[in-house]
Scaffold this active site. Structure first.
Site: not given
Length: 302
Positions: A221-222
């Site tokens: 994530h991210a």
């Protein structure tokens, strides 16, 4: 805008806390997050006091950490026993109760796309450009954007829930993923790769223009993979890692979360990368060190 006192009252009426100089905010974020909007963060270790940015309006913290804050702070504080746990409880609460503002729009697909009838495309909040190829058993979740001339091979999942959990007493609780995925133009993502969406609604997992991702790669994530990057099979890219343009991530390399890989650099085959890589640097080994030092050490041991 959000008020911490109102959220805490809705979350748990039995929670004990003390708020000083309350200010409203727009998002939850980590202290090192790069955003300009007003946000609320948590602080449970004094060594991160210096990472609190000017856009922070509220800090969840302990009584001990609060004593380490300077006298002229620009933000309000909320003192409680477990700021980290309460922070993620509040994030989950906002996600579950639609408190986070979110635009909802019908999925759009550009011209001349070739999308297998065995692929899943979420009916809302997906934008697909022109001349995109999406093969069978691909799953494109909500809040995903795909640029022109990109190819996504069979079995890949884009925009799924990532691996982020927190321990609460005897339980392990998932953290809601409310962010986005943005894939640039002329990207190729090969078979059975997973690309997780970001945790926070303001954040994005990014694959830059012209980058190529091999089979069985995990992108957390991210993570921010910039332009012209190649990531070889079985690599694992931790959440919030930044890989700058022109870099190479070798077969089976593992990059821990939150590190920065410089431009035109290399994490060689099987490298376990636990710290930043400089521009134009190659690293090798477990834990990975500069490649020339690694070879010199091997020669010394012969």
């Amino acid at each position: 805008m959000l008020l911490l006192s109102e959220l805490l009252e809705k979350l748990d009426k039995t929670l004990i806390y003390q708020i000083e100089n309350e200010q409203d905010f727009q998002y939850f974020a980590l202290t090192e997050s790069d955003l300009s909007e007003p946000c609320c963060v948590f602080l449970d270790n004094p060594k991160f006091v210096s990472t609190i940015k000017s856009n922070v309006k509220m800090v969840l913290t302990t009584k001990e950490c609060a004593k380490e804050l300077p006298n002229n702070i620009h933000f309000g504080i909320c003192i409680l026993e477990k700021p980290r746990i309460v922070f993620f409880q509040l994030h989950n609460f906002c996600a579950e109760n639609n408190i986070y503002e979110k635009e909802v729009y019908q999925t759009s697909i550009g011209e001349n796309c070739k999308i297998s009838h065995l692929a899943y495309i979420a009916p809302n909040n997906v934008k697909i450009g022109n001349n995109v190829i999406i093969e069978e058993f691909v799953s494109i979740k909500e809040d995903t954007e795909i640029g022109d001339n990109t190819i996504i091979r069979a079995g890949t999942i884009v925009g799924g829930q990532g691996f982020e959990f927190k321990r609460e007493s005897s339980k392990i609780v998932p953290v809601a993923h409310c962010g986005k995925v943005k894939i640039g133009k002329e990207v190729e993502i090969q078979y059975n790769t997973a690309i997780d969406k970001a945790v926070y609604p303001w954040d994005v997992t990014e694959i830059g223009d012209f980058s190529k991702i091999d089979n069985l790669v995990h992108i957390g994530h991210a993570a921010k993979i910039k332009e012209n990057v190649m990531v070889v099979a079985h690599a694992g890219i931790g959440g919030r890692t930044v890989i700058k343009s022109g870099s190479w991530i070798g077969f089976g390399a593992i990059l821990r979360n939150g590190i920065i890989v410089g431009e035109n650099s290399r994490a060689n085959m099987g490298a376990i990368v636990s710290k930043d890589i400089a521009d134009n640097e190659a690293v090798t080994g477990n834990f990975a060190i500069e490649h020339k030092k690694f070879i010199e050490k091997l020669k010394q041991e012969d």
